[in-house]
Design a protein around this motif. Structure first.
Motif, PDB file in Angstrom:
ATOM      1  N   THR A 131       1.252  -1.505  -0.197  1.00 54.37           N
ATOM      2  CA  THR A 131       0.070  -0.308   0.262  1.00 54.37           C
ATOM      3  C   THR A 131       0.963   1.716  -0.118  1.00 54.37           C
ATOM      4  N   SER A 132       0.480   2.397  -0.579  1.00 53.67           N
ATOM      5  CA  SER A 132       1.381   3.554  -0.168  1.00 53.67           C
ATOM      6  C   SER A 132       0.731   4.384   0.492  1.00 53.67           C
ATOM      7  N   VAL A 133       1.940   5.458   1.166  1.00 48.41           N
ATOM      8  CA  VAL A 133       0.616   5.923   2.189  1.00 48.41           C
ATOM      9  C   VAL A 133       1.199   7.383   1.906  1.00 48.41           C
ATOM     10  N   PRO A 134      -0.178   7.959   2.393  1.00 47.60           N
ATOM     11  CA  PRO A 134      -0.894   9.551   2.192  1.00 47.60           C
ATOM     12  C   PRO A 134       0.749  10.616   2.775  1.00 47.60           C
ATOM     13  N   VAL A 185      -4.131   2.081  11.897  1.00 49.48           N
ATOM     14  CA  VAL A 185      -3.685   2.827  11.780  1.00 49.48           C
ATOM     15  C   VAL A 185      -3.967   3.413  10.646  1.00 49.48           C
ATOM     16  N   LEU A 186      -2.904   2.897   9.056  1.00 52.63           N
ATOM     17  CA  LEU A 186      -3.180   3.157   8.466  1.00 52.63           C
ATOM     18  C   LEU A 186      -4.444   2.812   7.633  1.00 52.63           C
ATOM     19  N   GLU A 187      -4.840   1.553   8.337  1.00 49.28           N
ATOM     20  CA  GLU A 187      -5.674   1.430   7.623  1.00 49.28           C
ATOM     21  C   GLU A 187      -7.366   1.350   7.995  1.00 49.28           C
ATOM     22  N   GLU A 188      -7.620   1.451   9.120  1.00 51.88           N
ATOM     23  CA  GLU A 188      -8.770   1.535   9.870  1.00 51.88           C
ATOM     24  C   GLU A 188      -9.161   2.484  10.529  1.00 51.88           C
ATOM     25  N   GLU A 189      -7.712   3.400  11.068  1.00 46.82           N
ATOM     26  CA  GLU A 189      -8.865   4.085  12.289  1.00 46.82           C
ATOM     27  C   GLU A 189      -7.946   5.907  11.400  1.00 46.82           C
ATOM     28  N   GLU A 205       6.296   6.683   0.713  1.00 46.12           N
ATOM     29  CA  GLU A 205       6.452   5.752   0.771  1.00 46.12           C
ATOM     30  C   GLU A 205       5.533   5.031   0.628  1.00 46.12           C
ATOM     31  N   ILE A 206       6.182   3.425   0.465  1.00 44.85           N
ATOM     32  CA  ILE A 206       5.144   2.206   0.135  1.00 44.85           C
ATOM     33  C   ILE A 206       5.474   1.074   1.798  1.00 44.85           C
ATOM     34  N   ALA A 220     -12.028   2.658   3.653  1.00 41.08           N
ATOM     35  CA  ALA A 220     -12.819   3.726   2.735  1.00 41.08           C
ATOM     36  C   ALA A 220     -12.221   3.811   1.045  1.00 41.08           C
ATOM     37  N   GLU A 221     -12.237   4.221   0.642  1.00 43.16           N
ATOM     38  CA  GLU A 221     -12.701   4.388  -1.066  1.00 43.16           C
ATOM     39  C   GLU A 221     -10.987   4.596  -0.963  1.00 43.16           C
ATOM     40  N   LYS A 222     -11.037   5.789  -0.345  1.00 43.94           N
ATOM     41  CA  LYS A 222      -9.557   6.246  -0.549  1.00 43.94           C
ATOM     42  C   LYS A 222      -8.735   4.870   0.378  1.00 43.94           C
ATOM     43  N   ALA A 223      -8.992   4.448   1.057  1.00 41.76           N
ATOM     44  CA  ALA A 223      -7.725   2.952   1.639  1.00 41.76           C
ATOM     45  C   ALA A 223      -8.075   2.225   0.768  1.00 41.76           C
ATOM     46  N   LYS A 224      -8.913   1.563   0.403  1.00 43.55           N
ATOM     47  CA  LYS A 224      -8.590   0.619  -1.635  1.00 43.55           C
ATOM     48  C   LYS A 224      -8.201   1.143  -2.165  1.00 43.55           C
ATOM     49  N   LEU A 225      -8.228   2.296  -2.951  1.00 44.83           N
ATOM     50  CA  LEU A 225      -7.070   3.456  -3.645  1.00 44.83           C
ATOM     51  C   LEU A 225      -5.777   3.312  -3.199  1.00 44.83           C
ATOM     52  N   ARG A 226      -5.805   2.913  -2.096  1.00 43.47           N
ATOM     53  CA  ARG A 226      -3.884   3.303  -2.173  1.00 43.47           C
ATOM     54  C   ARG A 226      -3.461   1.311  -1.965  1.00 43.47           C
ATOM     55  N   ARG A 227      -4.306   0.274  -1.802  1.00 38.88           N
ATOM     56  CA  ARG A 227      -3.724  -1.007  -2.315  1.00 38.88           C
ATOM     57  C   ARG A 227      -3.286  -1.465  -3.621  1.00 38.88           C
TER      58      ARG A 227
END
Length: 246
Positions: A131-134, A185-189, A205-206, A220-227
């Protein structure tokens, strides 16, 4: 750019290719064109526009990858394989068999756009995924003051009722003494604020996420997009369409 049309057993195409993050528009990159053992991989803006190998500068080879005969994902610039070290992607020099560990196997799911990682001998049934990290731009004084007031007003009220406000951000939960694992933190919170990716910094970062077996993920959709990633194969020759060379 065009997504892959043919692929091998790993899901990656034969030959050389780019790995593009859908969320950031950046490509996988060996930072600083390093060749050292343990050099970290990042996401960085693409250095080249052309997908024709003969037209590309060798300076951009640190953004080009291939799968070797053993099934390892490798960097074109150094030929070294990609390994995982504490959830980060790194270059790994090959060592004598008596000192080496098997390299992880990366595979691409073309339909989902996900890159999975598998480890030989892994006794768990966990799933490993990239996953990418915002990255947010630095906060201003006003932003910091607003967060301070929010944290110090909401958290005490939540504590009166036996816990932390379930709508709190990860930063607020940490301030209240709640320890969140990095994956959580990255995916659920992370929440909407945590998904903001507006930093002017070119680097992103990846990471590799560990998803426990049978654990539900309400993303969330943005979290899915990061994958999601797109694999762009390089060509050995230009394409000709209606008299135009591309």
């Amino acid at each position: 750019m065009t997504a892959i049309s043919e692929s091998g057993p790993s899901g990656f195409p034969p030959g050389y290719f780019l790995i593009t993050s859908t969320a950031t528009g950046r490509v996988l990159d060996v930072g600083g064109q390093a060749i050292d053992d343990g050099a970290e991989l990042i996401l960085w803006p693409s250095k080249e526009v052309s997908l024709v190998q003969s037209r590309r500068s060798p300076e951009a080879d640190n953004q080009v990858f291939f799968v070797d005969d053993s099934g390892a994902l490798c960097s074109r610039s150094s030929g070294h394989a990609i390994d995982i070290d504490h959830d980060r992607l790194v270059l790994r020099h090959r060592k004598p068999a008596s000192f080496a560990h098997p390299f992880p196997k990366f595979s691409y799911h073309q339909e989902l756009g996900e890159i999975n990682v598998k480890f030989d001998g892994d006794p768990t049934r966990n799933m490993y995924i990239l996953t990418s990290v915002p990255l947010r731009k630095p906060k201003s004084f006003i932003d910091d003051a607003s967060q301070f007031l929010t944290t110090n007003i909401r958290t005490p009220f939540a504590s009166l009722f036996g816990g932390v406000d379930t709508n709190s951000t990860p930063e607020q939960m940490t301030s209240a003494g709640v320890d969140l694992a990095e994956d959580e933190v990255l995916e659920e919170e992370r929440g909407e604020e945590g998904e903001i990716d507006d930093s002017p910094d070119e680097k992103r970062e990846i990471h590799m996420l560990t998803i426990p077996h049978q654990r539900p993920w309400n993303l969330a959709e943005k979290a899915k997009l990061r994958r999601r990633f797109e694999i762009i194969p390089l060509r050995t020759a230009s394409k000709r369409t209606t008299g135009i060379t591309v």
